[in-house]
Design an enzyme around this catalytic site. Structure first.
Site, PDB file in Angstrom:
ATOM      1  N   LYS A 154       1.157  -1.305  -0.691  1.00 45.71           N
ATOM      2  CA  LYS A 154      -0.116   0.089   0.108  1.00 45.71           C
ATOM      3  C   LYS A 154       0.878   1.458   0.314  1.00 45.71           C
ATOM      4  CE  LYS A 154      -4.243  -2.260   2.298  1.00 45.71           C
ATOM      5  NZ  LYS A 154      -5.085  -1.980   3.080  1.00 45.71           N
ATOM      6  N   ASP A 172     -10.033   2.207   2.678  1.00 47.20           N
ATOM      7  CA  ASP A 172     -10.745   1.722   4.117  1.00 47.20           C
ATOM      8  C   ASP A 172     -11.514   2.172   5.298  1.00 47.20           C
ATOM      9  OD1 ASP A 172      -8.969  -0.595   3.130  1.00 47.20           O
ATOM     10  OD2 ASP A 172      -7.182   0.033   3.557  1.00 47.20           O
TER      11      ASP A 172
HETATM   12  P1  NDP Z   1      -0.254  -4.700  10.986  1.00 51.49           P
HETATM   13  O1  NDP Z   1       1.121  -5.559  11.481  1.00 51.49           O
HETATM   14  O2  NDP Z   1       0.429  -3.491  10.165  1.00 51.49           O
HETATM   15  O3  NDP Z   1      -0.904  -3.974  13.055  1.00 51.49           O
HETATM   16  C1  NDP Z   1      -0.708  -5.483  13.698  1.00 51.49           C
HETATM   17  C2  NDP Z   1      -0.819  -4.153  15.060  1.00 51.49           C
HETATM   18  O4  NDP Z   1      -1.516  -5.028  15.629  1.00 51.49           O
HETATM   19  C3  NDP Z   1      -0.232  -3.262  15.721  1.00 51.49           C
HETATM   20  O5  NDP Z   1      -0.728  -2.391  16.519  1.00 51.49           O
HETATM   21  C4  NDP Z   1       0.087  -4.402  16.735  1.00 51.49           C
HETATM   22  O6  NDP Z   1       1.383  -3.503  17.784  1.00 51.49           O
HETATM   23  C5  NDP Z   1      -0.179  -5.270  17.419  1.00 51.49           C
HETATM   24  N1  NDP Z   1      -0.203  -6.238  17.619  1.00 51.49           N
HETATM   25  C6  NDP Z   1       0.524  -7.849  16.768  1.00 51.49           C
HETATM   26  N2  NDP Z   1       0.606  -8.480  18.315  1.00 51.49           N
HETATM   27  C7  NDP Z   1       0.356  -8.089  18.994  1.00 51.49           C
HETATM   28  C8  NDP Z   1       0.536  -8.968  20.641  1.00 51.49           C
HETATM   29  N3  NDP Z   1       1.190  -9.678  20.545  1.00 51.49           N
HETATM   30  N4  NDP Z   1       0.612  -8.287  21.757  1.00 51.49           N
HETATM   31  C9  NDP Z   1      -0.259  -6.577  21.587  1.00 51.49           C
HETATM   32  N5  NDP Z   1      -0.682  -6.101  19.899  1.00 51.49           N
HETATM   33  C10 NDP Z   1       0.343  -6.687  18.834  1.00 51.49           C
HETATM   34  O7  NDP Z   1      -1.840  -5.335  10.946  1.00 51.49           O
HETATM   35  P2  NDP Z   1      -2.826  -3.889  10.339  1.00 51.49           P
HETATM   36  O8  NDP Z   1      -2.771  -2.853  10.995  1.00 51.49           O
HETATM   37  O9  NDP Z   1      -3.160  -4.464   8.468  1.00 51.49           O
HETATM   38  O10 NDP Z   1      -3.999  -5.040   9.981  1.00 51.49           O
HETATM   39  C11 NDP Z   1      -4.916  -5.491  11.380  1.00 51.49           C
HETATM   40  C12 NDP Z   1      -5.901  -6.712  11.553  1.00 51.49           C
HETATM   41  O11 NDP Z   1      -6.770  -5.559  10.886  1.00 51.49           O
HETATM   42  C13 NDP Z   1      -5.281  -7.726  10.903  1.00 51.49           C
HETATM   43  O12 NDP Z   1      -6.042  -8.779  11.853  1.00 51.49           O
HETATM   44  C14 NDP Z   1      -6.079  -7.410   9.082  1.00 51.49           C
HETATM   45  O13 NDP Z   1      -6.932  -9.049   8.767  1.00 51.49           O
HETATM   46  C15 NDP Z   1      -7.248  -6.535   9.656  1.00 51.49           C
HETATM   47  N6  NDP Z   1      -7.294  -6.011   8.542  1.00 51.49           N
HETATM   48  C16 NDP Z   1      -9.154  -6.138   8.216  1.00 51.49           C
HETATM   49  C17 NDP Z   1      -9.563  -5.067   7.241  1.00 51.49           C
HETATM   50  C18 NDP Z   1     -10.639  -5.052   6.474  1.00 51.49           C
HETATM   51  O14 NDP Z   1     -12.071  -4.945   5.672  1.00 51.49           O
HETATM   52  N7  NDP Z   1     -11.733  -5.889   7.338  1.00 51.49           N
HETATM   53  C19 NDP Z   1      -8.982  -4.483   6.178  1.00 51.49           C
HETATM   54  C20 NDP Z   1      -7.246  -3.968   7.160  1.00 51.49           C
HETATM   55  C21 NDP Z   1      -7.191  -5.401   7.665  1.00 51.49           C
HETATM   56  P3  NDP Z   1       2.559  -3.538  17.323  1.00 51.49           P
HETATM   57  O15 NDP Z   1       2.524  -1.785  16.721  1.00 51.49           O
HETATM   58  O16 NDP Z   1       3.425  -3.431  18.930  1.00 51.49           O
HETATM   59  O17 NDP Z   1       3.659  -4.598  17.150  1.00 51.49           O
END
Ligand code: NDP
Length: 278
Positions: A68, A104
């Site tokens: 993206k 989004d």
């Molecule tokens: P990213 O990988 O960019 O971000 C992941 C986030 O989750 C970060 O804030 C990360 O925290 C946090 N995280 C991951 N593991 C842990 C943990 N063990 N404990 C605490 N926090 C954690 O993912 P995206 O933002 O791209 O996607 C997030 C979700 O949204 C996904 O499940 C995706 O499938 C969903 N999604 C749904 C859409 C829809 O249309 N419904 C569109 C886009 C995404 P940290 O920064 O500390 O690593």
């Protein structure tokens, strides 16, 4: 090259994408000649693929992880959301120029408008858990809806601090440990982390401080009801799953490529739910 309009989803990997199912359903529903396919493109090939998009017969496409931000850097022009976010999820052509948009946030808000009318409540506070790419679009969209505060909390606090300004002056940031401070004022709480997805651990937060009016929503849609939503539902709160966001974010692209504004219908939702295995 075929004579009908074709679009694609560009990702890496892309086998998990439900976008072909959604767009090909709409093409059939509206009786339109066209096609929508997957394009699994490694980062090293992304730029040349995008530069050749029109020449390969595509009228545009969707862009998903991890491309993206790269797509934003390649477009000739970006719409306001894409420019604010620095990320593009929809590509189309205007007068031969490649344009990028980001739908989004529109999809996130449309899902809530449809599934939980009045979700903004008293507009005191919206709490977003997570600060990744999806959270950025959500925080930006919530910033346009008149909340007094949009609170972003994240495991990595610095990332929450970095994205809170996307909500304008309403944006405030904290670590996961700060969530309880925000919940008593919250009209909306969003799980924008990847925790709760099938195969991953659950998001461990305590929602007991939320007022009864609050709505809880998750961006995840596999499973449809995450542990976070199940907890909120057990507390008597209204809950909204993430599938509607996926369906609604797809509609503007379809309209650009194929000329018809498609409806997000129960039939489409059921089709994707069946594909997920829900
Ligand atoms: P990213 O990988 O960019 O971000 C992941 C986030 O989750 C970060 O804030 C990360 O925290 C946090 N995280 C991951 N593991 C842990 C943990 N063990 N404990 C605490 N926090 C954690 O993912 P995206 O933002 O791209 O996607 C997030 C979700 O949204 C996904 O499940 C995706 O499938 C969903 N999604 C749904 C859409 C829809 O249309 N419904 C569109 C886009 C995404 P940290 O920064 O500390 O690593």
């Amino acid at each position: 090259m075929s004579g009908f309009p074709r679009a694609c989803v560009l990702g890496w990997p892309v086998s998990q994408s439900r976008s072909p199912l959604i767009h090909n359903h709409w093409l059939a529903t509206y009786g339109l000649a066209g096609g929508y396919e997957r394009a699994e493109i490694a980062p090293a090939e992304f730029e040349s693929f995008v530069r050749g998009l029109g020449g390969a017969g595509f009228v545009g496409g969707n862009v998903t992880v991890p491309h993206k931000e790269a797509a934003f850097r390649l477009v000739d022009e970006a719409d306001a959301s894409a420019a604010d976010l620095g990320a593009v999820n929809t590509l189309w052509f205007e007068d031969g120029r490649l344009v990028g948009g980001n739908t989004d946030g529109v999809g996130f808000v449309a899902n809530l408008d449809e599934a939980a009318p009045g979700w903004e409540g008293e507009r005191k506070l919206a709490a977003v858990i997570g600060a990744g790419g999806a959270a950025r679009a959500v925080v930006h969209a919530l910033g346009t809806r008149g909340f007094e505060r949009v609170a972003v909390v994240n495991r990595t606090r610095e990332k929450a601090e970095a994205i809170a300004p996307l909500a304008g002056r309403a944006g405030v940031a904290g670590g996961l440990d700060d969530l309880w401070r925000f919940l008593p004022d919250a009209d909306l709480v969003v799980n924008a982390t990847s925790l709760g997805m099938a195969g991953k651990g659950a998001l461990e937060v305590h929602l007991g401080e939320l007022p009864e009016r609050a709505v809880a929503t998750d961006l995840i849609y596999v499973p449809l009801e995450t542990p976070f939503l199940a907890d909120a539902r057990a507390r008597g709160l209204r809950t909204v799953d993430g599938l509607g966001m996926l369906l609604h974010q797809a509609a503007p692209g379809f309209e650009r490529w194929f000329g018809v504004r498609p409806d997000v219908t129960p039939e489409l939702r059921a089709l994707v739910v069946a594909d997920i295995g829900g």
